[in-house]
Write an enzyme that holds these catalytic residues in place. Structure first.
Site, mmCIF file in Angstrom:
data_model
loop_
_atom_site.group_PDB
_atom_site.id
_atom_site.type_symbol
_atom_site.label_atom_id
_atom_site.label_comp_id
_atom_site.label_asym_id
_atom_site.label_seq_id
_atom_site.Cartn_x
_atom_site.Cartn_y
_atom_site.Cartn_z
ATOM 1 N N GLY A 1 2.400 4.748 1.752
ATOM 2 C CA GLY A 1 2.832 4.649 3.185
ATOM 3 C C GLY A 1 1.688 5.268 3.867
ATOM 4 N N GLY A 2 1.621 6.255 5.671
ATOM 5 C CA GLY A 2 0.753 7.102 6.275
ATOM 6 C C GLY A 2 -0.567 6.613 6.283
ATOM 7 C CG ASP B 1 3.810 -0.636 -7.770
ATOM 8 O OD1 ASP B 1 4.696 -0.837 -9.056
ATOM 9 O OD2 ASP B 1 3.014 -0.291 -6.566
ATOM 10 N N GLY C 1 0.969 -1.613 0.189
ATOM 11 C CA GLY C 1 -0.086 0.361 -0.232
ATOM 12 C C GLY C 1 1.364 1.468 -0.089
ATOM 13 N N GLY D 1 -5.287 7.470 5.030
ATOM 14 C CA GLY D 1 -5.726 6.540 3.790
ATOM 15 C C GLY D 1 -7.261 5.994 4.107
#
Ligand SMILES: *[C@@H]1O[C@H](CO)[C@@H](O)[C@H](O)[C@H]1NC(C)=O
Ligand SMILES: *[C@@H]1O[C@H](CO)[C@@H](O)[C@H](O)[C@H]1NC(C)=O
Ligand SMILES: *[C@@H]1O[C@H](CO)[C@@H](O)[C@H](O)[C@H]1NC(C)=O
Ligand SMILES: *[C@@H]1O[C@H](CO)[C@@H](O)[C@H](O)[C@H]1NC(C)=O
Ligand SMILES: *[C@@H]1O[C@H](CO)[C@@H](O)[C@H](O)[C@H]1NC(C)=O
Ligand SMILES: *[C@@H]1O[C@H](CO)[C@@H](O)[C@H](O)[C@H]1NC(C)=O
Ligand SMILES: *[C@@H]1O[C@H](CO)[C@@H](O)[C@H](O)[C@H]1NC(C)=O
Ligand SMILES: *[C@@H]1O[C@H](CO)[C@@H](O)[C@H](O)[C@H]1NC(C)=O
Ligand SMILES: *[C@@H]1O[C@H](CO)[C@@H](O)[C@H](O)[C@H]1NC(C)=O
Ligand SMILES: *[C@@H]1O[C@H](CO)[C@@H](O)[C@H](O)[C@H]1NC(C)=O
Ligand SMILES: *[C@@H]1O[C@H](CO)[C@@H](O)[C@H](O)[C@H]1NC(C)=O
Length: 821
Positions: free
Chosen positions: A544-545, A605, A542, A547
């Site tokens: 980072g941080g 990606d 995923g 969401g």
């Protein structure tokens, strides 16, 4: 004929012969017969002479009866006289390592026989009752008579209670072992390897003093569990490899002399007992090719151990399993570690592709366990009580015994407990009224208990009022609700939340147009479906941080696991049909992403670890963490470089400019991985092969035999090879150096479609790719972003789209690739 010259002499002679024959009647004639049957006859075995007098290898007792015959290792041929068992004083018969052939004679009623060595010969059959009445037999060795016609274990040996060593490997023995081993009070060695024995270890092995147990390499294989080994305290060498034994390795800590334990090539499940790893005498262990689970075993330094790849340990190296995994293994353990769980519960994340298990939307905690109708035996583990998020527990229609653990009443979320149609006993614990408890079809359950435990009024009996769950904020009803519907509803709710959040975000960013950074989105309080924690699980990469993490249950894990880790995971490699179907699913998903009206989305990606597989092995593209909005597919957008090495298109890597052709390139790399079974970058490979694209393209360009690039696990017949060749060509095309020379995804779909069609039964169900064009998330995003230009859009770690249950509200997200059926 000459006249006798001296009647006196003649009569003395006759008397001598008479008296000799009288006292040695049996043995001399049998021995004479014996000497004639074998060739070459030993030089000392002269016709007409007394066998007790100078025949090599023959020994007699004081009354001139033969007690021992030793002819071992003399390259003798011939078949044995059938009346050998008239040598009734015989104690030892050693005929091993010769070329004797023909049927074995009967040894029945040789009640003095202690040692019978017949191994390494060429006997052809074993007569019935051959070994009956051998009441003093201590050692029987028959191994390596490979031409014996099939026969079964000689039950008659039951009369040989003093048997110490039994050796009959490689003798075409078939059938099951009789349950007579408790009779042999001195038995030390049982060597029956390389036969065709079937059935279970007879329970009469329980508690015997057997030290060497060799039952390895049976053709069809012995089956059943190994619990009995734990009772055989004298065991020192246990060879059970190459059979079909199931269930867990028992606790062998009583077997303090055990030094050699060969268990490979069976179907063992469960955890390697910690006690095994600390056994002091243990020197050699093989565990490979089973379905063992739990922590990867770790033995001491002096132990030669093979563990191999076909096992299902939670981690590829020693260390504890995830607590939830440990709990579920306890649960499986109470049911004897059933094979279907061992095979379908890979890895260290119970929320990642484990069958019968459903987790919450974050993929963290188990919410539903559905073991109904699995023929499970054993008991209901108290460990269920540790699964605090468990809502539905369906154990109905199995053969579970024992009682319902009291700990289950403390499960705070429990709504449905269905244990109907088992063989449970004991009281029904007092569940809170909100729990719908179904207990019918357990004849002995709740019997004799006071009020509160009815048994079976139509599958609805329970400890209190039932059925009407409070519903609560989730709005979900307990009872017969299909988890698919629940999942669909959950996803619908999530999508709604996602859109609300995004609209708020849009509103927020409009008001502050200069701020393009990531904005923390607080979780809607009380809603477990949303998380402020962008961390991911199950290897899905995923962002980072911060969401919103939306999960769909994709039980088969990622494509990369199936391409590169099938060995470790004990799954079979993907077939070509599965691979090409997956390729088409991915192509369709990416095509859809690229071809949204007006503007394009670029995944950036694409790689096998972002391709998730459902139960039907259909693929969905995940991880939109790097999705990029390209307002016009023709123009490139300059971005900060993101993506994964090995999949980066050259122009993107060099200039950072991204077009949809970047995804086409990555798709080409994925195709190469699908074809070759090799990862895009393989640091362990020799340098010329480590970069897949370079190596692969070199093959195409040089007109080398392209069969060499194909994954060796694919057995390609001509038709398949032709099919693969087209994908090879497409892979080359997609990875062209110049973006302009790469096809668009529509072309890839057109190439792959017919290749999949080739195998598909013409049911025509598949054509719908499950895209709801009414209000798709990308469209919502697209509208939302209409004025935002090229800002990076981060909307979550993993986003997969609805499983297209019809009950999903119109806000459902789109399936990329395939539709549920
Ligand atoms: C062995 O002895 C038993 C009883 O003495 C007799 O019934 C049986 O026929 C004998 N078997 C053979 C093969 O001589
Ligand atoms: C064993 O006997 C069979 C015939 O019964 C013969 O064909 C074979 O050559 C023999 N093998 C050996 C090793 O003597
Ligand atoms: C049984 O086999 C063991 C090991 O081969 C040997 O040491 C022992 O003497 C044998 N016992 C008998 C009674 O044959
Ligand atoms: C092994 O035994 C089974 C029956 O127990 C039989 O079906 C099978 O054919 C045997 N295999 C061989 C190779 O003899
Ligand atoms: C072995 O026998 C003992 C005593 O009879 C019994 O308690 C135990 O359950 C048996 N073990 C197995 C694995 O059958
Ligand atoms: C253990 O296995 C190794 C290799 O297979 C073998 O060389 C060795 O003799 C074995 N040791 C014992 C104690 O069986
Ligand atoms: C998941 O389980 C953990 C440990 O039991 C708990 O702390 C956490 O709150 C649970 N999460 C949800 C969403 O229920
Ligand atoms: C329970 O076991 C019995 C006997 O082994 C079998 O006949 C029956 O089908 C099993 N029931 C279920 C539900 O698996
Ligand atoms: C249920 O269990 C009892 C004893 O626990 C056993 O006698 C009976 O055969 C079992 N019934 C079935 C259907 O398995
Ligand atoms: C469930 O609730 C409905 C109405 O609230 C009621 O009519 C019904 O009897 C209840 N059922 C049970 C099993 O309590
Ligand atoms: C549980 O699994 C069984 C068999 O796989 C299935 O028939 C049933 O619909 C499932 N139950 C629920 C509530 O999902």
């Amino acid at each position: 004929m000459r006249e006798p010259q001296n009647p006196l002499l003649l009569s003395i002679f006759i008397i001598a012969i008479f008296s000799y024959t009288f006292t040695h009647a049996d043995d001399s004639s049998i021995m004479a017969e014996f000497s004639q049957a074998i060739s070459p006859t030993p030089s000392t075995w002269k016709a007409g002479t007394n066998p007790c007098n100078g025949w090599s290898g023959v020994r007699c007792d004081s009354s001139s009866r033969v007690t021992s015959i030793d002819l071992s290792s003399q390259s003798l041929q011939g078949s044995l006289p059938t009346d050998l068992n008239q040598l009734t004083n015989l104690q030892t018969l050693a005929l091993q390592r010769n070329h004797f052939s023909g049927p074995l004679p009967s040894f029945a009623n040789l009640s003095n026989l202690q040692q019978l060595f017949l191994d390494s010969n060429n006997f052809t059959s074993v007569p019935a009752s051959c070994f009956s009445g051998l009441t003093t037999l201590q050692a029987l060795s028959l191994s390596l008579n490979i031409n014996l016609s099939p026969w079964v274990f000689p039950q008659d040996l039951i009369q040989s209670e003093g048997l110490v060593n039994l050796s009959a490997s490689n003798v075409n023995m078939m059938g099951s072992l009789p349950d007579i081993f408790g009779k042999f009070l001195s038995l030390q060695s049982v060597r029956l390897s390389y036969n065709n024995l079937t059935g279970v270890l007879p329970s009469s092995f329980n508690g015997t003093g057997v030290q060497n147990l060799w039952l390895n390499n049976q053709m069809s294989g012995l089956s059943g569990g190994l619990d009995l080994l734990g009772t055989m305290a004298q065991l020192s060498q246990v060879w059970l490899q190459k059979n079909s034994f199931t269930g867990p390795i028992p606790d062998l800590s009583k077997c303090v002399n055990l030094f050699d334990l060969q268990l490979r090539d069976n179907q063992l499940t469960g955890m390697v007992p910690p006690s095994l790893m600390s056994m002091l005498q243990l020197r050699n262990v093989s565990l490979d090719n089973n379905n063992l689970q739990g922590p990867y075993p770790e033995f001491g330094n002096g132990v030669t151990v093979t563990i191999g790849t076909i096992n299902n340990f939670c981690n590829p190296k020693p260390g504890p399993c995830d607590p939830q995994v440990t709990t579920l293994l306890d649960i499986a353990g109470a049911m004897g570690y059933p094979m279907n769980l061992a095979q379908s519960w890979p890895g260290n994340d119970a929320c990642h592709g484990w069958t019968f298990i459903t987790c919450d939307s974050q993929g963290k905690n188990v919410t539903v366990i559905n073991f109904s109708k699995q023929h499970f035996v054993g008991t209901i583990s108290p460990a269920y009580g540790d699964l605090a998020s468990l809502r539905n527990l369906l154990l109905n229609d199995n053969n579970l015994t024992g009682s319902i653990p009291d700990g289950l009443i403390a499960l705070p979320q429990l709504q449905v407990l269905d244990v109907s149609n088992n063989n449970l006993t004991g009281k029904i614990p007092s569940f809170p009224p909100k729990v719908n408890v179904k207990t019918s079809g357990n004849l002995l359950l709740g019997s004799g208990t006071p009020a509160g435990g009815g048994t079976g009024n139509g599958g609805k009996s329970s400890s209190g009022s039932t059925g009407n769950s409070s519903g609560g904020s989730s709005g979900r009803q307990s009872g017969g609700m299909n988890p698919g519907v629940i999942a669909g509803t959950v996803i619908g709710v999530l999508v709604f939340i996602a859109i609300v959040l995004m609209v708020s975000y849009k509103y927020y960013t409009r008001k502050q147009p200069k701020k393009f950074g990531r904005v923390p989105i607080p979780p809607p309080s009380g809603k477990e479906e949303a998380s402020n924690n962008g961390s991911t699980s199950g290897g899905i990469n995923g962002f980072g941080g911060v969401g919103l993490l939306v999960y769909e249950y994709m039980p088969k894990g990622t494509l990369s696991q199936h391409l590169f880790e099938w060995g470790e995971r004990g799954t079979s490699p993907l077939t070509w049909k599965q691979r090409v179907t997956i390729a088409l699913d991915v192509a369709r998903g990416v095509e859809y992403l690229h071809s949204l009206a007006q503007s394009s989305f670029i995944h950036r990606d694409l790689k096998p670890s972002n391709i998730l597989l459902g139960d039907d092995m259909r693929a969905k593209v995940a991880d939109f963490g790097l999705v990029k909005n390209a307002p016009d597919g023709k123009f490139s957008v300059e971005t900060r470089l993101a993506g994964t090495f090995g999949y980066l298109a050259p122009e993107y890597a060099v200039t950072g400019r991204v077009t949809t052709k970047v995804d086409v390139y990555a798709f080409g790399v994925v195709l190469m991985e699908i074809i070759t079974g090799r990862p895009a970058l393989d640091e362990t490979a020799p340098e010329e092969r480590s970069h897949l694209v370079t190596w692969f393209r070199r093959f195409i360009v040089s007109n080398n035999d392209v069969r060499k690039v194909i994954d060796p696990t694919l057995e390609a017949d001509d038709e398949t090879f032709e099919n693969i060749s087209k994908v090879i060509e497409l892979a080359g095309h997609c990875t062209s150096r110049e973006p302009s020379q790469r096809p668009d995804m529509g072309h890839a779909v057109n190439v792959l479609g017919p290749l999949v069609e080739q195998w598909k039964p013409s049911d025509g169900v598949d054509d719908d790719i499950g895209i709801n064009l009414q209000l798709s998330l990308p469209q919502a995003l697209q509208r939302w972003q209409a004025n935002e230009g090229t800002s990076t859009m981060d909307f979550g770690g993993t986003m997969t789209f609805g499983n297209t249950q019809s009950s999903i509200p119109p806000t459902k997200m789109d399936t990329f690739g395939s539709t549920g059926r």
